[in-house]
Design a protein around this motif. Structure first.
Motif, PDB file in Angstrom:
ATOM      1  N   VAL A  54       0.902  -1.252  -0.025  1.00 20.84           N
ATOM      2  CA  VAL A  54       0.134  -0.122   0.460  1.00 20.84           C
ATOM      3  C   VAL A  54       0.750   1.593   0.063  1.00 20.84           C
ATOM      4  O   VAL A  54       0.841   2.577   0.045  1.00 20.84           O
ATOM      5  N   GLY A  55       2.527   1.271   0.320  1.00 20.47           N
ATOM      6  CA  GLY A  55       2.792   2.199   0.040  1.00 20.47           C
ATOM      7  C   GLY A  55       3.300   2.549   1.350  1.00 20.47           C
ATOM      8  O   GLY A  55       3.470   3.586   1.245  1.00 20.47           O
ATOM      9  N   LYS A  56       3.535   1.928   2.309  1.00 21.07           N
ATOM     10  CA  LYS A  56       3.796   2.191   4.096  1.00 21.07           C
ATOM     11  C   LYS A  56       6.006   2.667   3.945  1.00 21.07           C
ATOM     12  O   LYS A  56       5.915   3.735   4.043  1.00 21.07           O
ATOM     13  N   SER A  57       6.201   1.915   3.295  1.00 19.80           N
ATOM     14  CA  SER A  57       7.740   2.014   2.855  1.00 19.80           C
ATOM     15  C   SER A  57       8.075   3.974   2.052  1.00 19.80           C
ATOM     16  O   SER A  57       8.488   4.201   2.602  1.00 19.80           O
ATOM     17  N   THR A  58       7.287   3.760   0.788  1.00 21.70           N
ATOM     18  CA  THR A  58       7.868   4.691   0.130  1.00 21.70           C
ATOM     19  C   THR A  58       6.887   6.321   1.308  1.00 21.70           C
ATOM     20  O   THR A  58       7.550   6.902   1.135  1.00 21.70           O
ATOM     21  N   LEU A  59       5.845   6.039   1.847  1.00 18.52           N
ATOM     22  CA  LEU A  59       5.538   6.832   2.806  1.00 18.52           C
ATOM     23  C   LEU A  59       6.599   6.920   3.782  1.00 18.52           C
ATOM     24  O   LEU A  59       6.354   8.800   4.366  1.00 18.52           O
ATOM     25  N   VAL A  60       7.227   6.940   4.529  1.00 16.98           N
ATOM     26  CA  VAL A  60       8.123   6.753   5.639  1.00 16.98           C
ATOM     27  C   VAL A  60       9.159   7.603   4.742  1.00 16.98           C
ATOM     28  O   VAL A  60       9.701   8.690   5.471  1.00 16.98           O
ATOM     29  N   ASN A  61       9.832   6.998   3.291  1.00 14.77           N
ATOM     30  CA  ASN A  61      10.995   7.977   2.862  1.00 14.77           C
ATOM     31  C   ASN A  61      10.041   9.411   2.999  1.00 14.77           C
ATOM     32  O   ASN A  61      11.002  10.499   3.037  1.00 14.77           O
ATOM     33  N   GLU A  62       8.868   9.124   2.438  1.00 15.89           N
ATOM     34  CA  GLU A  62       8.785  10.924   1.592  1.00 15.89           C
ATOM     35  C   GLU A  62       8.693  11.345   3.467  1.00 15.89           C
ATOM     36  O   GLU A  62       8.664  12.885   3.574  1.00 15.89           O
ATOM     37  N   LEU A  63       8.229  11.081   4.394  1.00 20.39           N
ATOM     38  CA  LEU A  63       8.040  11.654   5.713  1.00 20.39           C
ATOM     39  C   LEU A  63       9.073  12.986   6.530  1.00 20.39           C
ATOM     40  O   LEU A  63       9.410  13.792   6.829  1.00 20.39           O
ATOM     41  N   VAL A  64       9.663  11.389   6.513  1.00 19.95           N
ATOM     42  CA  VAL A  64      11.794  12.328   7.172  1.00 19.95           C
ATOM     43  C   VAL A  64      12.463  13.043   5.887  1.00 19.95           C
ATOM     44  O   VAL A  64      14.001  13.034   6.178  1.00 19.95           O
ATOM     45  N   ILE A  67      -3.137   2.837   6.248  1.00 18.09           N
ATOM     46  CA  ILE A  67      -2.353   3.018   4.956  1.00 18.09           C
ATOM     47  C   ILE A  67      -3.237   2.377   3.854  1.00 18.09           C
ATOM     48  O   ILE A  67      -3.768   0.953   4.636  1.00 18.09           O
ATOM     49  N   PHE A  68      -4.145   2.664   3.098  1.00 17.59           N
ATOM     50  CA  PHE A  68      -4.862   2.030   1.739  1.00 17.59           C
ATOM     51  C   PHE A  68      -4.156   2.691   1.474  1.00 17.59           C
ATOM     52  O   PHE A  68      -3.836   3.635   0.840  1.00 17.59           O
ATOM     53  N   GLU A  69      -4.600   1.590   0.061  1.00 15.69           N
ATOM     54  CA  GLU A  69      -4.188   2.222  -1.670  1.00 15.69           C
ATOM     55  C   GLU A  69      -5.863   3.401  -2.044  1.00 15.69           C
ATOM     56  O   GLU A  69      -6.429   2.428  -2.436  1.00 15.69           O
ATOM     57  N   GLY A  70      -5.163   4.483  -1.874  1.00 16.31           N
ATOM     58  CA  GLY A  70      -6.814   4.880  -2.005  1.00 16.31           C
ATOM     59  C   GLY A  70      -6.974   5.058  -3.690  1.00 16.31           C
ATOM     60  O   GLY A  70      -8.480   5.494  -4.065  1.00 16.31           O
ATOM     61  N   CYS A  71      -6.169   4.223  -4.651  1.00 20.60           N
ATOM     62  CA  CYS A  71      -6.967   4.414  -6.173  1.00 20.60           C
ATOM     63  C   CYS A  71      -7.585   3.334  -5.920  1.00 20.60           C
ATOM     64  O   CYS A  71      -8.205   3.416  -7.201  1.00 20.60           O
ATOM     65  N   HIS A  72      -7.464   2.134  -4.865  1.00 19.87           N
ATOM     66  CA  HIS A  72      -8.313   1.429  -5.662  1.00 19.87           C
ATOM     67  C   HIS A  72      -9.368   0.995  -4.113  1.00 19.87           C
ATOM     68  O   HIS A  72      -9.600   1.664  -3.538  1.00 19.87           O
ATOM     69  N   PRO A  73     -10.898   0.660  -4.292  1.00 17.58           N
ATOM     70  CA  PRO A  73     -11.745   0.297  -3.526  1.00 17.58           C
ATOM     71  C   PRO A  73     -11.971  -0.543  -2.539  1.00 17.58           C
ATOM     72  O   PRO A  73     -10.497  -1.686  -2.931  1.00 17.58           O
ATOM     73  N   PRO A  74     -12.165   0.205  -0.969  1.00 17.16           N
ATOM     74  CA  PRO A  74     -11.551  -1.515  -0.847  1.00 17.16           C
ATOM     75  C   PRO A  74     -12.270  -2.920  -1.017  1.00 17.16           C
ATOM     76  O   PRO A  74     -13.234  -3.031  -1.774  1.00 17.16           O
ATOM     77  N   LEU A  92      -5.578   7.394   2.994  1.00 16.90           N
ATOM     78  CA  LEU A  92      -5.557   6.817   1.341  1.00 16.90           C
ATOM     79  C   LEU A  92      -4.402   7.370   0.796  1.00 16.90           C
ATOM     80  O   LEU A  92      -4.344   8.679  -0.251  1.00 16.90           O
ATOM     81  N   ASN A  93      -3.723   6.555   0.446  1.00 12.74           N
ATOM     82  CA  ASN A  93      -2.177   6.348  -0.590  1.00 12.74           C
ATOM     83  C   ASN A  93      -2.374   6.264  -2.110  1.00 12.74           C
ATOM     84  O   ASN A  93      -3.805   5.625  -2.296  1.00 12.74           O
ATOM     85  N   LYS A  94      -1.660   6.581  -2.619  1.00 17.22           N
ATOM     86  CA  LYS A  94      -1.711   6.175  -4.055  1.00 17.22           C
ATOM     87  C   LYS A  94      -2.829   7.613  -4.749  1.00 17.22           C
ATOM     88  O   LYS A  94      -3.394   7.206  -5.448  1.00 17.22           O
ATOM     89  N   TRP A  95      -2.973   8.603  -3.936  1.00 14.73           N
ATOM     90  CA  TRP A  95      -4.005   9.452  -4.538  1.00 14.73           C
ATOM     91  C   TRP A  95      -4.514   9.616  -5.719  1.00 14.73           C
ATOM     92  O   TRP A  95      -5.684  10.118  -6.318  1.00 14.73           O
ATOM     93  N   CYS A 147      -3.131  11.281   0.067  1.00 12.47           N
ATOM     94  CA  CYS A 147      -1.825  11.628   0.277  1.00 12.47           C
ATOM     95  C   CYS A 147      -1.509  10.731  -1.494  1.00 12.47           C
ATOM     96  O   CYS A 147      -1.622   9.766  -1.300  1.00 12.47           O
ATOM     97  N   SER A 148      -0.706  11.434  -1.503  1.00  8.94           N
ATOM     98  CA  SER A 148       0.136  10.800  -2.428  1.00  8.94           C
ATOM     99  C   SER A 148       1.800  10.758  -2.380  1.00  8.94           C
ATOM    100  O   SER A 148       2.925  11.665  -2.024  1.00  8.94           O
ATOM    101  N   ALA A 149       2.333   9.278  -1.589  1.00  9.49           N
ATOM    102  CA  ALA A 149       3.653   9.718  -1.168  1.00  9.49           C
ATOM    103  C   ALA A 149       4.772   9.744  -2.181  1.00  9.49           C
ATOM    104  O   ALA A 149       5.670  10.433  -1.096  1.00  9.49           O
ATOM    105  N   THR A 150       4.621   9.245  -3.389  1.00  9.57           N
ATOM    106  CA  THR A 150       4.665   9.992  -4.891  1.00  9.57           C
ATOM    107  C   THR A 150       5.668  10.780  -5.155  1.00  9.57           C
ATOM    108  O   THR A 150       6.873  11.387  -5.286  1.00  9.57           O
ATOM    109  N   HIS A 151       4.456  11.504  -4.646  1.00 10.52           N
ATOM    110  CA  HIS A 151       4.338  13.190  -5.235  1.00 10.52           C
ATOM    111  C   HIS A 151       4.821  13.892  -3.365  1.00 10.52           C
ATOM    112  O   HIS A 151       4.701  15.068  -4.163  1.00 10.52           O
ATOM    113  N   GLY A 152       4.594  13.276  -2.582  1.00  5.46           N
ATOM    114  CA  GLY A 152       4.778  14.341  -1.558  1.00  5.46           C
ATOM    115  C   GLY A 152       3.595  15.225  -1.253  1.00  5.46           C
ATOM    116  O   GLY A 152       3.445  16.043  -0.136  1.00  5.46           O
TER     117      GLY A 152
END
Length: 314
Positions: free
Chosen positions: A24-34, A99-106, A128-131, A160-165
């Protein structure tokens, strides 16, 4: 005219677990946050195996993020221990990011994770990541679909978008507000509490995942056999310190070893070169890296092998 002493600034600090299904992008989100790479990422699910702690220090707070393995249905002992590790984190932190993949339904797996947290007294924030991958016209509908997962619970949502911050400033502010008042837990310049050996091991495994994709997804582990700083010899013009690393990549089958080595050693060479570049960026210095590949049948289901690699049980 008397001068009034200004009130002391309130500082908050605490631990924040990132919980969710695999990929769901947890690690990408962590890297972007710090603002720095401290956790490996790849398109392969279940990339994260260790509970990694990454640290963000702001003027008002210190947030210690605990990046956890994705919660999934385990099929071997390693999988069981990864899920145990993630579930333990829930009870050891001050705030939870779900964290969820917001680009997909639950889906069904999302309902399962929500039910794990339903009785939690700790603050839970929904991300809701990958928005950025969701068309704008579908955003309201998608947000409502996720609200239905926890309709009776007062959990705020952040798109949010961890990829784009994007969307992270408000998330950091809300996390900070939910942490207890307290001093810094780590020096302000520190971004991770992981040892160099752990980070080097993970950087090698990341390149294995990126280069082999589905051919060797979860059957690989990395062991650092030697880590040494080599000082320049007296009289040499170069005064740079070199870090020498000897590592073994473990796989479960002979065919996987062949894939990793590649024709004439080409694949192993690519993996080594890419990992070495990442290591040099991390330590801002020169690295000499030598890789070997070893077959250890069924290591993921062997308690002794898991213990040797640091995947301990409860």
């Amino acid at each position: 005219m008397s001068l009034v002493e200004p009130k002391e600034k309130i500082f908050r600090s605490g631990f924040v677990a990132l919980i969710g299904r695999p990929n769901v992008g947890k690690s990408t989100l962590v890297n972007e946050l710090v603002g720095q790479k401290v956790s490996i990422t790849s398109p392969v699910a279940q990339t994260t195996r260790n509970r990694l702690r990454a640290i963000l220090t702001t003027q008002n707070a210190q947030l210690v993020f605990v990046d956890t393995p994705g919660i999934h249905k385990p099929h071997h002992l390693l999988g069981q221990r990864l899920v145990q590790s993630a579930r333990r984190s829930i009870g050891e932190v001050d705030t939870i990011l779900l964290i969820f993949e917001g680009c997909h339904p639950p889906g069904k797996g999302d309902y399962f994770v929500v039910n794990l947290l339903r009785e939690e007294e700790r603050p839970v924030l929904i991300v809701l990541n990958k928005w950025d991958l969701l068309p704008l016209e579908k955003s309201k509908q998608r947000e409502n679909e996720y609200k239905d997962l926890f309709r009776e619970l007062d959990w705020p949502i952040f798109c949010c978008s961890a990829t784009h911050g994007t969307g992270l400033e408000g998330l950091i502010e809300e996390i900070s507000r939910n942490l207890p008042i307290g001093p810094r837990l780590f020096p302000p310049e520190m971004v991770s509490d992981q040892s160099e050996q752990t980070i080097f091991r993970e950087l090698i495994r990341e390149q294995v995942l990126l280069h082999t994709r589905e051919e060797i997804p979860h059957s690989v582990a990395v062991r650092i056999d030697r880590l040494e700083e080599i000082l320049p010899k007296p009289g040499k013009k170069s005064q740079n310190v070199h870090t020498a690393i000897l590592a073994t990549i473990l796989v479960e089958r002979k065919s996987q070893k062949g894939i990793l080595i590649g024709k004439g050693g080409s694949m192993l060479k690519q993996i080594g070169q890419a990992a070495r570049l990442q290591m040099q960026v991390f330590i801002n210095g020169s690295v000499y890296l030598e890789l070997f590949v070893k077959v250890v049948p069924n290591w993921r289901s062997n308690p002794a092998s898991l213990a040797e690699l640091g995947y301990e049980g409860n």
